[in-house]
Design a protein around this motif. Structure first.
Motif, PDB file in Angstrom:
ATOM      1  N   PHE A 197     -92.049  37.338   5.962  1.00  0.00           N
ATOM      2  CA  PHE A 197     -92.479  36.321   4.995  1.00  0.00           C
ATOM      3  C   PHE A 197     -91.429  35.228   4.801  1.00  0.00           C
ATOM      4  O   PHE A 197     -91.733  34.138   4.327  1.00  0.00           O
ATOM      5  N   LEU A 198     -90.185  35.497   5.193  1.00  0.00           N
ATOM      6  CA  LEU A 198     -89.166  34.457   5.082  1.00  0.00           C
ATOM      7  C   LEU A 198     -89.482  33.258   5.975  1.00  0.00           C
ATOM      8  O   LEU A 198     -89.103  32.133   5.669  1.00  0.00           O
ATOM      9  N   ALA A 199     -90.182  33.506   7.065  1.00  0.00           N
ATOM     10  CA  ALA A 199     -90.455  32.434   8.021  1.00  0.00           C
ATOM     11  C   ALA A 199     -91.382  31.365   7.448  1.00  0.00           C
ATOM     12  O   ALA A 199     -91.377  30.227   7.932  1.00  0.00           O
ATOM     13  N   ARG A 200     -92.169  31.705   6.432  1.00  0.00           N
ATOM     14  CA  ARG A 200     -93.099  30.710   5.890  1.00  0.00           C
ATOM     15  C   ARG A 200     -92.586  30.029   4.621  1.00  0.00           C
ATOM     16  O   ARG A 200     -93.283  29.188   4.043  1.00  0.00           O
ATOM     17  N   ILE A 201     -91.369  30.376   4.184  1.00  0.00           N
ATOM     18  CA  ILE A 201     -90.823  29.789   2.963  1.00  0.00           C
ATOM     19  C   ILE A 201     -90.392  28.344   3.217  1.00  0.00           C
ATOM     20  O   ILE A 201     -89.609  28.061   4.119  1.00  0.00           O
ATOM     21  N   SER A 202     -90.927  27.433   2.418  1.00  0.00           N
ATOM     22  CA  SER A 202     -90.525  26.021   2.535  1.00  0.00           C
ATOM     23  C   SER A 202     -89.900  25.491   1.248  1.00  0.00           C
ATOM     24  O   SER A 202     -89.460  24.339   1.208  1.00  0.00           O
ATOM     25  N   GLY A 203     -89.848  26.318   0.204  1.00  0.00           N
ATOM     26  CA  GLY A 203     -89.230  25.910  -1.052  1.00  0.00           C
ATOM     27  C   GLY A 203     -88.683  27.106  -1.807  1.00  0.00           C
ATOM     28  O   GLY A 203     -89.323  28.164  -1.844  1.00  0.00           O
ATOM     29  N   VAL A 204     -87.492  26.950  -2.379  1.00  0.00           N
ATOM     30  CA  VAL A 204     -86.870  28.015  -3.173  1.00  0.00           C
ATOM     31  C   VAL A 204     -86.431  27.441  -4.514  1.00  0.00           C
ATOM     32  O   VAL A 204     -85.731  26.420  -4.566  1.00  0.00           O
ATOM     33  N   ILE A 205     -86.857  28.097  -5.581  1.00  0.00           N
ATOM     34  CA  ILE A 205     -86.483  27.716  -6.941  1.00  0.00           C
ATOM     35  C   ILE A 205     -85.398  28.686  -7.422  1.00  0.00           C
ATOM     36  O   ILE A 205     -85.550  29.905  -7.279  1.00  0.00           O
ATOM     37  N   PHE A 206     -84.334  28.156  -7.980  1.00  0.00           N
ATOM     38  CA  PHE A 206     -83.230  28.977  -8.475  1.00  0.00           C
ATOM     39  C   PHE A 206     -83.164  28.928  -9.994  1.00  0.00           C
ATOM     40  O   PHE A 206     -83.264  27.843 -10.589  1.00  0.00           O
ATOM     41  N   ASP A 207     -82.968  30.071 -10.615  1.00  0.00           N
ATOM     42  CA  ASP A 207     -82.480  30.101 -11.990  1.00  0.00           C
ATOM     43  C   ASP A 207     -81.021  29.644 -11.954  1.00  0.00           C
ATOM     44  O   ASP A 207     -80.416  29.574 -10.885  1.00  0.00           O
ATOM     45  N   CYS A 208     -80.457  29.351 -13.109  1.00  0.00           N
ATOM     46  CA  CYS A 208     -79.067  28.883 -13.142  1.00  0.00           C
ATOM     47  C   CYS A 208     -78.108  30.013 -13.524  1.00  0.00           C
ATOM     48  O   CYS A 208     -77.405  30.554 -12.678  1.00  0.00           O
ATOM     49  N   ASP A 209     -78.081  30.397 -14.781  1.00  0.00           N
ATOM     50  CA  ASP A 209     -77.124  31.391 -15.270  1.00  0.00           C
ATOM     51  C   ASP A 209     -77.432  32.766 -14.691  1.00  0.00           C
ATOM     52  O   ASP A 209     -78.549  33.258 -14.800  1.00  0.00           O
ATOM     53  N   GLY A 210     -76.414  33.376 -14.087  1.00  0.00           N
ATOM     54  CA  GLY A 210     -76.598  34.676 -13.472  1.00  0.00           C
ATOM     55  C   GLY A 210     -77.080  34.596 -12.041  1.00  0.00           C
ATOM     56  O   GLY A 210     -77.149  35.623 -11.357  1.00  0.00           O
ATOM     57  N   VAL A 211     -77.415  33.396 -11.568  1.00  0.00           N
ATOM     58  CA  VAL A 211     -77.890  33.219 -10.189  1.00  0.00           C
ATOM     59  C   VAL A 211     -77.027  32.179  -9.465  1.00  0.00           C
ATOM     60  O   VAL A 211     -76.355  32.499  -8.497  1.00  0.00           O
ATOM     61  N   LEU A 212     -77.039  30.952  -9.929  1.00  0.00           N
ATOM     62  CA  LEU A 212     -76.141  29.951  -9.350  1.00  0.00           C
ATOM     63  C   LEU A 212     -74.710  30.185  -9.807  1.00  0.00           C
ATOM     64  O   LEU A 212     -73.767  30.028  -9.027  1.00  0.00           O
ATOM     65  N   VAL A 213     -74.572  30.527 -11.073  1.00  0.00           N
ATOM     66  CA  VAL A 213     -73.235  30.688 -11.644  1.00  0.00           C
ATOM     67  C   VAL A 213     -73.128  31.974 -12.444  1.00  0.00           C
ATOM     68  O   VAL A 213     -74.113  32.473 -13.004  1.00  0.00           O
ATOM     69  N   ASP A 214     -71.923  32.506 -12.483  1.00  0.00           N
ATOM     70  CA  ASP A 214     -71.570  33.605 -13.374  1.00  0.00           C
ATOM     71  C   ASP A 214     -71.036  32.956 -14.650  1.00  0.00           C
ATOM     72  O   ASP A 214     -69.924  32.442 -14.672  1.00  0.00           O
ATOM     73  N   SER A 215     -71.854  32.966 -15.682  1.00  0.00           N
ATOM     74  CA  SER A 215     -71.504  32.242 -16.909  1.00  0.00           C
ATOM     75  C   SER A 215     -71.557  33.127 -18.144  1.00  0.00           C
ATOM     76  O   SER A 215     -71.541  32.622 -19.263  1.00  0.00           O
TER      77      SER A 215
END
Length: 221
Positions: A12-30
């Protein structure tokens, strides 16, 4: 639930064309920074530090909801005055990018995968992304302050999908909390849990390097 493993990358990774990220705890350790921020507000009006349960709450929710939870109603205006006089940039030294994040973002960019941020931060997310020089990767950036209804409502995800014009089955949401899980489910997109295998998710990411290697392997085929 599939645990991301470079030895057997999911199709299923092959069909991914967009990824949404949360911020705290995902992009950054805050977590430490969030605790410090709300403790400064409480200290400013003569209250004791937040409890461990309150710390869990403020790590996930929008600032208005957090203040409702940790400040008595009759003292909210005092707390707001303290908050207005805080400079959030003073807390940046206590916030850290998650390991492997930049390398993953560069890989997604190279694959032509679109990226967005959907967070319950109210007004500091753009400042934070710019501070770490990763703002160029994300469009749009949806903060709680721009929404009528923050997570777990799917309004923010719906805005991103409308902006991208991507089919739902080509988009995934990476988050670390039940609010992220519920927001993704309500919007009808795949949810990938980050460092939290206890959530109901299509895939669990123990770290970003695993996902990066999986994506790189698929791209090489």
């Amino acid at each position: 639930m599939y645990v991301c493993n470079p030895a057997s990358p999911p199709e299923f990774l092959a069909r991914i064309s967009g990824v949404i990220f949360d911020c705290d705890g995902v992009l950054v350790d805050s977590r430490d920074a969030n605790r410090m921020y709300y403790n400064l507000i409480r200290e400013g009006i003569g209250m004791l530090p937040i409890t461990p349960e309150e710390e869990d709450y403020v790590h996930m929710h929008a600032v208005g909801e957090c203040l409702d939870r940790i400040i008595p109603a009759e003292r909210r205006e005092e707390a707001e005055e303290v908050r207005r006089n805080l400079d959030y940039r003073d807390i940046f030294p206590y916030i850290f990018l998650e390991d492997g994040l930049v390398e993953l973002l560069e890989t997604l960019e190279g694959l032509g995968v679109r990226m967005a941020v959907h967070t319950n931060r109210t007004s500091t997310v753009e400042l934070l992304l710019a501070h770490f020089e990763i703002d160029r990767f994300f469009s749009p950036v949806i903060a709680a302050g721009a929404l009528k209804r923050p997570k777990p409502d799917p309004e923010g995800v719906h805005r991103i999908l409308a902006d991208w014009q991507c089919p739902k089955d080509a988009v995934a949401y990476i988050g670390d909390s039940a609010l992220d899980e519920r927001s993704a489910a309500a919007a009808g997109i795949a949810f990938w849990s980050y460092k939290n295998p206890g959530l109901a998710a299509a895939m669990h990411l123990p770290d970003f390097d695993s996902l990066r290697v999986c994506l790189s392997g698929l791209a090489a085929k």
